[in-house]
Scaffold this motif. Structure first.
Motif, mmCIF file in Angstrom:
data_model
loop_
_atom_site.group_PDB
_atom_site.id
_atom_site.type_symbol
_atom_site.label_atom_id
_atom_site.label_comp_id
_atom_site.label_asym_id
_atom_site.label_seq_id
_atom_site.Cartn_x
_atom_site.Cartn_y
_atom_site.Cartn_z
ATOM 1 N N GLU A 262 14.919 13.138 6.432
ATOM 2 C CA GLU A 262 15.696 14.065 7.031
ATOM 3 C C GLU A 262 15.554 15.356 6.426
ATOM 4 O OE1 GLU A 262 16.922 11.257 5.754
ATOM 5 O OE2 GLU A 262 18.352 10.445 7.135
ATOM 6 N N ARG A 263 15.211 15.408 5.060
ATOM 7 C CA ARG A 263 14.640 16.473 4.449
ATOM 8 C C ARG A 263 13.484 17.212 5.059
ATOM 9 N NH1 ARG A 263 11.109 17.457 0.313
ATOM 10 N NH2 ARG A 263 11.441 19.051 -1.104
ATOM 11 N N GLU A 264 12.383 16.445 5.316
ATOM 12 C CA GLU A 264 11.325 16.913 6.144
ATOM 13 C C GLU A 264 11.731 17.492 7.382
ATOM 14 O OE1 GLU A 264 7.629 16.564 5.657
ATOM 15 O OE2 GLU A 264 8.101 15.976 3.571
ATOM 16 N N ILE A 265 12.522 16.839 8.241
ATOM 17 C CA ILE A 265 13.086 17.565 9.471
ATOM 18 C C ILE A 265 13.492 18.974 9.074
ATOM 19 C CG2 ILE A 265 14.350 17.420 11.434
ATOM 20 C CD1 ILE A 265 13.829 14.347 11.260
ATOM 21 N N VAL B 17 3.453 13.922 14.297
ATOM 22 C CA VAL B 17 3.901 14.470 15.683
ATOM 23 C C VAL B 17 5.238 15.052 15.523
ATOM 24 C CG1 VAL B 17 4.766 12.157 16.579
ATOM 25 C CG2 VAL B 17 3.855 14.258 18.069
ATOM 26 N N THR B 18 6.160 14.331 14.509
ATOM 27 C CA THR B 18 7.353 14.834 14.378
ATOM 28 C C THR B 18 7.284 16.349 13.788
ATOM 29 O OG1 THR B 18 8.154 12.594 13.907
ATOM 30 C CG2 THR B 18 9.642 14.243 13.121
ATOM 31 N N ASP B 19 6.378 16.561 12.877
ATOM 32 C CA ASP B 19 6.297 17.848 12.555
ATOM 33 C C ASP B 19 6.095 18.850 13.657
ATOM 34 O OD1 ASP B 19 6.356 16.654 10.134
ATOM 35 O OD2 ASP B 19 4.448 17.355 9.413
ATOM 36 N N LEU B 20 5.174 18.467 14.395
ATOM 37 C CA LEU B 20 4.971 19.346 15.614
ATOM 38 C C LEU B 20 6.257 19.884 16.439
ATOM 39 C CD1 LEU B 20 1.694 17.902 17.351
ATOM 40 C CD2 LEU B 20 1.982 20.260 16.283
ATOM 41 N N LEU C 216 13.119 20.990 6.672
ATOM 42 C CA LEU C 216 12.076 21.851 5.852
ATOM 43 C C LEU C 216 11.061 22.313 6.967
ATOM 44 C CD1 LEU C 216 11.512 20.296 2.319
ATOM 45 C CD2 LEU C 216 12.927 22.293 3.007
ATOM 46 N N ASN C 217 10.699 21.514 7.918
ATOM 47 C CA ASN C 217 9.820 21.889 9.001
ATOM 48 C C ASN C 217 10.459 22.916 9.894
ATOM 49 O OD1 ASN C 217 7.185 20.666 8.396
ATOM 50 N ND2 ASN C 217 8.126 18.533 8.957
ATOM 51 N N ILE C 218 11.526 22.637 10.288
ATOM 52 C CA ILE C 218 12.257 23.538 11.217
ATOM 53 C C ILE C 218 12.564 24.950 10.484
ATOM 54 C CG2 ILE C 218 14.590 24.068 12.098
ATOM 55 C CD1 ILE C 218 15.003 20.916 12.679
ATOM 56 N N LEU C 219 12.954 25.047 9.124
ATOM 57 C CA LEU C 219 13.332 26.281 8.369
ATOM 58 C C LEU C 219 11.812 26.958 8.400
ATOM 59 C CD1 LEU C 219 15.737 25.204 5.650
ATOM 60 C CD2 LEU C 219 16.144 26.385 7.562
ATOM 61 N N MET C 220 10.827 26.401 8.109
ATOM 62 C CA MET C 220 9.452 26.785 7.786
ATOM 63 C C MET C 220 9.047 27.626 8.983
ATOM 64 S SD MET C 220 5.893 24.894 6.872
ATOM 65 C CE MET C 220 5.630 24.196 8.513
ATOM 66 N N MET C 221 9.428 27.284 10.354
ATOM 67 C CA MET C 221 8.772 27.922 11.413
ATOM 68 C C MET C 221 9.842 28.963 11.994
ATOM 69 S SD MET C 221 5.648 27.006 11.655
ATOM 70 C CE MET C 221 5.256 27.180 13.138
ATOM 71 N N ILE C 222 11.085 28.934 11.460
ATOM 72 C CA ILE C 222 11.962 30.126 11.800
ATOM 73 C C ILE C 222 11.363 31.430 11.725
ATOM 74 C CG2 ILE C 222 14.141 31.291 11.459
ATOM 75 C CD1 ILE C 222 15.316 28.546 11.021
ATOM 76 N N PHE D 221 9.596 10.922 15.480
ATOM 77 C CA PHE D 221 10.673 10.698 14.368
ATOM 78 C C PHE D 221 10.526 9.100 13.936
ATOM 79 C CE2 PHE D 221 11.875 14.143 17.417
ATOM 80 C CZ PHE D 221 12.390 14.984 16.389
ATOM 81 N N ARG D 222 9.464 8.835 13.692
ATOM 82 C CA ARG D 222 9.074 7.335 13.097
ATOM 83 C C ARG D 222 9.810 7.028 11.773
ATOM 84 N NH1 ARG D 222 3.431 5.760 10.711
ATOM 85 N NH2 ARG D 222 4.410 7.227 9.412
ATOM 86 N N ASP D 223 9.598 8.259 11.028
ATOM 87 C CA ASP D 223 10.087 8.105 9.632
ATOM 88 C C ASP D 223 11.683 8.121 9.684
ATOM 89 O OD1 ASP D 223 7.448 8.281 8.970
ATOM 90 O OD2 ASP D 223 7.553 10.172 7.979
ATOM 91 N N LEU D 224 12.169 8.640 10.630
ATOM 92 C CA LEU D 224 13.705 8.964 10.429
ATOM 93 C C LEU D 224 14.259 7.448 11.255
ATOM 94 C CD1 LEU D 224 16.238 10.854 10.322
ATOM 95 C CD2 LEU D 224 15.993 11.528 12.716
ATOM 96 N N ILE D 225 13.664 7.052 12.351
ATOM 97 C CA ILE D 225 13.926 5.837 12.855
ATOM 98 C C ILE D 225 13.728 4.523 11.812
ATOM 99 C CG2 ILE D 225 13.547 4.016 14.554
ATOM 100 C CD1 ILE D 225 12.569 6.737 16.430
ATOM 101 N N LEU D 226 12.953 4.485 10.835
ATOM 102 C CA LEU D 226 12.591 3.613 9.920
ATOM 103 C C LEU D 226 13.387 3.897 8.647
ATOM 104 C CD1 LEU D 226 8.879 2.813 10.772
ATOM 105 C CD2 LEU D 226 10.848 1.619 11.520
ATOM 106 N N HIS D 227 14.279 4.943 8.625
ATOM 107 C CA HIS D 227 14.849 5.245 7.630
ATOM 108 C C HIS D 227 14.155 5.408 6.114
ATOM 109 C CE1 HIS D 227 18.279 4.293 9.821
ATOM 110 N NE2 HIS D 227 17.933 3.132 10.196
ATOM 111 N N TYR D 228 13.055 6.084 6.350
ATOM 112 C CA TYR D 228 12.240 6.394 5.113
ATOM 113 C C TYR D 228 12.898 7.302 4.351
ATOM 114 C CZ TYR D 228 8.054 3.984 7.173
ATOM 115 O OH TYR D 228 7.021 3.171 7.752
#
Length: 175
Positions: free
Chosen positions: A84-87, A143-146, A89-95, A73-80
């Motif tokens: 949030e959108r990536e997170i 690793v956030t994607d995993l 989308l990654n959840i939706l992609m694997m449902i 969650f580096r990108d989220l912590i650093l406010h890139y």
């Protein structure tokens, strides 16, 4: 042109190796397995395509490790922007994987989560290697994607549990 070649190859693989095998069993097996195959092709399209036909030998990116993210969650912590959108989308992609895998294999939550994680790991490692040898310049290991992909598999499995009575009525158990 690479996309056409990739989809043609994946279509031929389906016809030569999977369609005949699945069609011999039943229409339910053919439909569910074909849905999973199309889903996996679409995930590959979003995450890896176009596949580079050359290995790009001699063309390496020495900074590929620096582009990889091993901090959860580096990108989220650093406010890139877009984290949030990536997170989401990654959840939706694997449902769909978390839903279809237990329908096809009849496995429980533990095996489904392991397979979701391994599928995600294969994608991430392919992206890492692709960024090393060219081809996938804008892709890299994260690793956030995993984590978020595996969570998406869990959400899909929860949907499976909720819809299991309906699935059992539609698909006979002897298939």
């Amino acid at each position: 042109m690479d996309y056409i070649n990739n989809f043609t190859l994946l279509g031929l693989i389906y016809l030569l190796f999977f369609y005949r095998k699945w069609n011999k069993r039943s229409k339910h097996v053919l439909i569910i397995n074909t849905l999973m195959y199309v889903y996996i092709v679409m995930v590959l399209f979003v995450t890896l395509m176009p596949f580079s036909l050359s290995l790009g030998l001699g063309q390496t990116n020495p900074l590929f490790w620096e582009k990889a993210n091993f901090i959860p969650f580096r990108d989220l912590i650093l406010h890139y922007g877009g984290a949030e959108r990536e997170i989401v989308l990654n959840i939706l992609m694997m449902i769909p994987f978390g839903f279809l895998y237990p329908v096809i294999k009849g496995r429980g939550i533990f095996k489904t989560l392991i397979m979701t994680f391994l599928f995600s790991l294969a994608i991430e490692c392919s992206q890492l290697l692709g960024s090393r040898w060219g081809g996938l310049v804008s892709r890299t290991f994260d690793v956030t994607d995993l984590i978020t992909n595996t969570f998406g598999g869990l959400v899909g499995y929860i949907y499976f549990i909720g819809l299991k009575p309906l699935i059992d009525r539609i698909i006979p158990s002897n298939e």
